[in-house]
Design a protein around this motif. Structure first.
Motif: not given
Length: 538
Positions: A334-335, A351-353, A450-452, A460-463
């Motif tokens: 995110a950073e 664009i993010s759900p 990753m969601n915003f 959560n971990t994200e890729l």
């Protein structure tokens, strides 16, 4: 005072059962494995996929960085076909890392194909987050009983695995640990080709759901970015918070019985093949199986880098750093993403759900708008989100974003049904947004899991994958109809007020002063629950 329980009392039986469950829920995980780390099998031209992707790994004669090969997969039927084709053509290894594998047609089909690959001698590593594996242990144990297969679980439930009810008790008793989940989605075949993006392995992500289906996005990749993604997979696979399935869900049947049960559970009657894909996708490209059979991969050449959060993110202070890559240096994904937003010169599309900017995100938006950077955000409407509480918290920032001049759009099933281009796709099912995509200056593309929202940022971990490509960016602008909105409501403030209005994009000219298609009861219920759920848990 002495309390006497009567064994015939239903209260006693329920109290006893609850006590046993709570005690079981406190059972600890086994000690971390001391086995040596296991690593990806390096890509080789001895495999078909390795040979076909060799041009995307070749170093340019001028010494510059090699350009990876990229193909966008916005259409669900092509995204599922790509995974099946790569499984069926793999010759050395398959590495899959997913947040969710459905106990449905798609999940069972993928498991059956992985078993078939293992029987051909392909090494299969399947890494699943353990939150949604309820009911899957029999199939997963069956798969793991075959040679060349290992199944591992991220941050698993130590007990109460039998049902969602007992899992929730475990979750409550170990909330801090179990609230940390692996949201990554990654698929690597022969170390040569990879798929990453927003899709999990379940029916609704591939337009196979009876009720709800998702608008989503993956990238299929070849070249140096796949090497980075394989290294990311290895870091998770060998992490201290990942456990072999055999250490968590002990089989109570022989290997032969496990395999026979697996055959029944994943039989074609319950896991049928998908319908044949069209001859070409929306960009005019043939299905990946056809391209591979013809020995050609017409991928977009572009600079691409991958990054992911540490597997230990949110578990220990200071452990949230990203574990690779080449996209700048801030700690979490995110950073890194917000740092890239600061580099924008002209415009940003997100664009993010699930979209909750928070105060820091709103401040960054204000700085970007002050520099003249235009911003567009697309997310789900209240009526069509699968996480209504997230939508309620997003609403807290909606007026402020509109006042800054941010363009807001909300996906609506009602609008989708009125769109000539979209209604055939979704038929009678509900269409919801699940894609995670950002475009910076219409030439830098960010795609991943990753969601915003605060959960993606902190828990959560994200890729994610960053691709520098004008061509890819404009393909995605076309695919998501960014310049010609359809299937969405456009939001604006009623002149001179802070009242949000929703404008239809279906040509009817309808304007709504309240959340379209969302009843007053739903809105009041969500408002009530929002008082008790902190936004940083969403």
């Amino acid at each position: 005072m002495r309390i006497v329980f009567h064994c015939g009392s239903s209260l006693w039986r329920w109290s006893f059962a609850l006590g046993v469950l709570l005690l079981n829920a406190c059972a600890g995980l086994p000690a971390p494995s001391t086995a040596p780390p296991v690593h990806a099998i390096a890509v080789s031209t001895t495999t078909e996929l390795g040979r076909l992707t060799a041009p995307y790994r070749a170093e340019p004669p001028d010494g510059s960085t090699a350009l990876s090969g990229i193909r966008a997969l916005p259409q669900p039927e092509f995204a599922l076909d790509a995974r099946l084709q790569l499984i069926r053509r793999a010759q050395s290894s398959l590495d899959l890392q997913y947040y969710l594998l459905g106990n449905d047609k798609t999940g069972k089909l993928i498991l059956r194909e992985l078993r078939n690959a293992a029987l051909r001698g392909v090494r299969v590593r399947l890494l699943l987050d353990d939150f949604y594996t309820g009911g899957l242990d029999p199939m997963l144990l069956g798969l793991a009983s075959y040679p060349n297969v290992e199944v591992r679980l991220f941050n698993p439930f130590a007990s109460g695995r039998e049902s969602m009810a007992t899992r929730w008790i475990s979750f409550a008793s170990e909330f801090r640990r179990l609230n940390h989940r692996m949201h990554n989605k990654l698929f690597v075949a022969d170390g040569a080709m990879a798929i990453a993006g927003g899709r999990n392995l379940a029916d609704e992500y591939f337009l196979r759901g009876a009720g709800d289906n998702f608008i989503d996005l993956d990238l299929m990749m070849a070249g140096s970015v796949v090497t980075e993604l394989s290294a990311l997979f290895d870091t998770y696979w060998n992490s201290e918070v990942v456990y072999s399935l055999a250490r968590i869900a002990v089989p109570h049947a022989s290997r032969e019985q496990l395999r026979a049960n697996f055959d029944v559970l994943t039989a074609p009657s319950s896991a049928p093949e998908p319908a044949p894909v069209p001859d070409a996708d929306m960009f005019g490209d043939a299905p990946i199986g056809v391209a591979l059979a013809q020995g050609r991969l017409d991928l977009i050449r572009a600079s691409a880098q991958a990054a992911a959060d540490s597997p230990l993110k949110a578990l220990d202070e200071g452990s949230g750093s990203s574990i690779t890559g080449r996209f700048s240096t801030p700690q979490t994904l995110a950073e890194r993403t917000h740092a890239l937003f600061d580099s924008a010169r002209s415009d940003i599309v997100v664009i993010s759900p699930y979209f909750i900017p928070g105060d820091a995100g709103l401040a960054q938006m204000r700085q970007l708008r002050d520099r003249g950077v235009s911003m567009t955000v697309g997310t789900n409407s209240l009526a069509d989100t699968d996480e209504p509480l997230v939508n309620i918290n997003y609403n807290n920032y909606r007026v402020a974003m509109l006042k800054l001049g941010v363009e807001l759009y909300e996906v609506s099933s009602a609008q989708i049904k009125r769109s000539l281009n979209l209604r055939k796709t979704f038929a009678q099912s509900r269409g919801r947004l699940h894609a995670k995509l950002a475009l910076i200056d219409r030439e830098s593309v960010l795609v991943g899991s990753m969601n915003f929202d605060p959960r993606s940022a902190r828990l959560n971990t994200e890729l994610g994958v960053r691709v520098q490509s004008f061509e890819l960016a404009h393909q995605l602008i076309e695919a998501f109809q960014i310049d010609e909105a359809q299937g969405v409501y456009r939001l604006a403030l009623k002149p001179g007020t802070d009242q949000v209005q929703w404008f239809s994009t279906d040509g009817t000219g309808d304007v709504f002063n309240d959340e379209p298609e969302a009843s007053m009861i739903v809105r009041l219920k969500l408002l009530f629950f929002s008082w008790f759920v902190p936004s940083d848990l969403l």
